[in-house]
Each structure stands twice: as C-alpha cells, then as structure tokens.
Design a protein around this motif. Sequence first.
Motif, PDB file in Angstrom:
ATOM      1  N   GLN A  69       9.633 -11.431  -6.540  1.00 52.31           N
ATOM      2  CA  GLN A  69       8.631 -11.453  -5.474  1.00 52.31           C
ATOM      3  C   GLN A  69       9.180 -10.745  -4.245  1.00 52.31           C
ATOM      4  O   GLN A  69      10.302 -11.051  -3.798  1.00 52.31           O
ATOM      5  CB  GLN A  69       8.268 -12.894  -5.112  1.00 52.31           C
ATOM      6  N   HIS A  84       6.639  -1.581  -5.135  1.00 56.71           N
ATOM      7  CA  HIS A  84       6.085  -2.087  -6.403  1.00 56.71           C
ATOM      8  C   HIS A  84       6.419  -1.151  -7.558  1.00 56.71           C
ATOM      9  O   HIS A  84       6.613  -1.610  -8.685  1.00 56.71           O
ATOM     10  CB  HIS A  84       4.569  -2.306  -6.288  1.00 56.71           C
ATOM     11  N   GLN A  88       8.515  -2.912 -10.377  1.00 57.28           N
ATOM     12  CA  GLN A  88       7.805  -3.108 -11.641  1.00 57.28           C
ATOM     13  C   GLN A  88       8.318  -2.201 -12.758  1.00 57.28           C
ATOM     14  O   GLN A  88       8.130  -2.506 -13.934  1.00 57.28           O
ATOM     15  CB  GLN A  88       6.306  -2.932 -11.426  1.00 57.28           C
ATOM     16  N   ASP A  93       6.733  -7.889 -14.356  1.00 54.93           N
ATOM     17  CA  ASP A  93       6.099  -9.074 -13.788  1.00 54.93           C
ATOM     18  C   ASP A  93       6.356  -9.229 -12.292  1.00 54.93           C
ATOM     19  O   ASP A  93       5.920 -10.223 -11.682  1.00 54.93           O
ATOM     20  CB  ASP A  93       6.568 -10.327 -14.521  1.00 54.93           C
ATOM     21  N   ARG A  95       6.007  -9.023  -8.340  1.00 56.65           N
ATOM     22  CA  ARG A  95       4.843  -9.035  -7.457  1.00 56.65           C
ATOM     23  C   ARG A  95       5.274  -8.600  -6.061  1.00 56.65           C
ATOM     24  O   ARG A  95       6.339  -9.002  -5.576  1.00 56.65           O
ATOM     25  CB  ARG A  95       4.199 -10.422  -7.420  1.00 56.65           C
ATOM     26  N   GLY A 118      -0.507  -7.218  -9.539  1.00 62.46           N
ATOM     27  CA  GLY A 118       0.726  -7.753  -8.982  1.00 62.46           C
ATOM     28  C   GLY A 118       1.155  -7.159  -7.663  1.00 62.46           C
ATOM     29  O   GLY A 118       2.274  -7.395  -7.215  1.00 62.46           O
ATOM     30  N   LEU A 141      -0.497 -13.915  -4.304  1.00 65.76           N
ATOM     31  CA  LEU A 141       0.525 -13.196  -5.069  1.00 65.76           C
ATOM     32  C   LEU A 141       1.910 -13.808  -4.962  1.00 65.76           C
ATOM     33  O   LEU A 141       2.730 -13.640  -5.879  1.00 65.76           O
ATOM     34  CB  LEU A 141       0.592 -11.740  -4.600  1.00 65.76           C
TER      35      LEU A 141
END
Length: 265
Positions: A69, A84, A88, A93, A95, A118, A141
């Motif tokens: 996260q 991101h 990613q 997965d 976020r 995400g 999120l």
Amino acid sequence: MVPEGADPDKASVARIYDAMLGGVHNFAIDREALAAFTAIDPQVRSLARANRAFLGRAVRFLVDAGVRQFLDLGSGIPTQGNVHEVAQAAAPDARVVYVDNDPVAVAHSASLLADTPGAGIVNGDIRQPKEVLASPRLRELIDFDQPVAVLMITILHFITEEEGPEDLVAAYRDALPAGSWLALTHATDDDRPDTAAAVGKLYRSKATAPVTARSRGRIQGLFDGFDLVAPGLVHVPLWRPGAPEEVPANPHEYWVYAGVGRRAD
C-alpha cells in the motif's frame, strides 16, 4: 484544454517539475520559470531525473520489504515510472493512492487511472491531513490496519516554516500502523546555499508555492518516529544506486537529500 481551476498565467510547482522531466503537460509560464531555474542551476534537469530515479528505487525496495500500500502525497503530474506502474509490476496486488491539488495533475491522473485497478487519485491539499486521510477514495483503497508507505517526494520543501513540516509529517505518521514506512526527498541549503537562496527567491516570485531548503539536520528530523534504513539520509543519487555508473561524478552537487525509514514499533 486547460482544466478548471488551472491558472496558465502563474507557474505551478507540479507543471514546472513536469517540464523538468520532459513532460508535455505544462504551460509557457512554467517553461519560462524552468528557464530561469536552469540559469541558476544548469543541472536542474539531471537533478529532477535523479529524484525520479530514487522514487523508483524506493518503491521497489518497499515492495521487496513486503509493502503493498502506497500513499503518494503531492504526487504531481503523471510521467514515466509512476508509483503504481513500478509497484504493480513487482506486486500486482499493490494499491496506490495519489494526492495532489494541482488541477492539471488531478485531471491527468484521473484520466490515466480510469481503468487501472488498485490505484486512484484524491484531489486534496496535503497540508490538511485529516481531510486527506478521511477521503472516501483513499479509505476504499488503503487499509490502515496494514503497513502503508507514505511517499513525500520533493514536496516538503514547499511547506513553509509557518505551516510546519515536522508537524505535517507527524500527522501522517501518527495515522500509520506499526511496520509502515516513510520515503522522502527534500532540498538542502547545506552544499549550495547561494543556489538554494536564488531558487527560493525565484519560486516566491513566479510559482504557486515557495521553496524552503533546509539543513541535513532538519531533514533528518522529519524522520522522527522512523528508523532510517541504510545508507541513511544521503544525496539523492547515492541512495542505493543500481550500478556504479548511475552515480554522477558530482553527487554532492545534487542539492536534495533522500531517505527511507520504517516506523518504529
């Protein structure tokens, strides 16, 4: 088309940085400010690229450390190697929530992320942490029962002494669970005080926010409550470079410090 709320007659911090990185989402006034900045420091574009490269290295490090996260405060205009995309690619997965209040940055981020699971953008002022942290999109999120990496990349030197950078960082830190992280970069006046002073004057006169460069000690103090990981707080090209050739011959002239810390349990 100029997004609603954008002022094409006043240089924007986000758009100047976009111009530094060779982006196209900037106005003539931003390019004029960058030309004036380049006259003060001819290597400013290299500095911006080094700062962006640090962001990528830090995100990859954090993914390897188990973070899934990310909260990118003052995220700016999307460009190559967005958080991101980096996160990613290594962890699908992951976020990411971006936060900015520049109309151009928000508009282009919303367009980029429209079909990206995400990841999302919050139109918010990072100087209002309660409002930012209460944002429905952020809460959708980000799970604050799990570790979060807060990214403050070249944003805290736009926080004035009156606004209090230490208090601002502390407000976000105190919302984080144990095992969370902080990554930041910040301009310093230790090495090139005349350059820092001239750039500060430039931004005060031409841009939407002033620049306040700070000492290494002040910047390290922003990590209060976090344990810095090796190599500690260093000039931005020196934070875990991928290869020796990535380190410029004059790293100490890159007048931005970088560091990553884990919240103390």
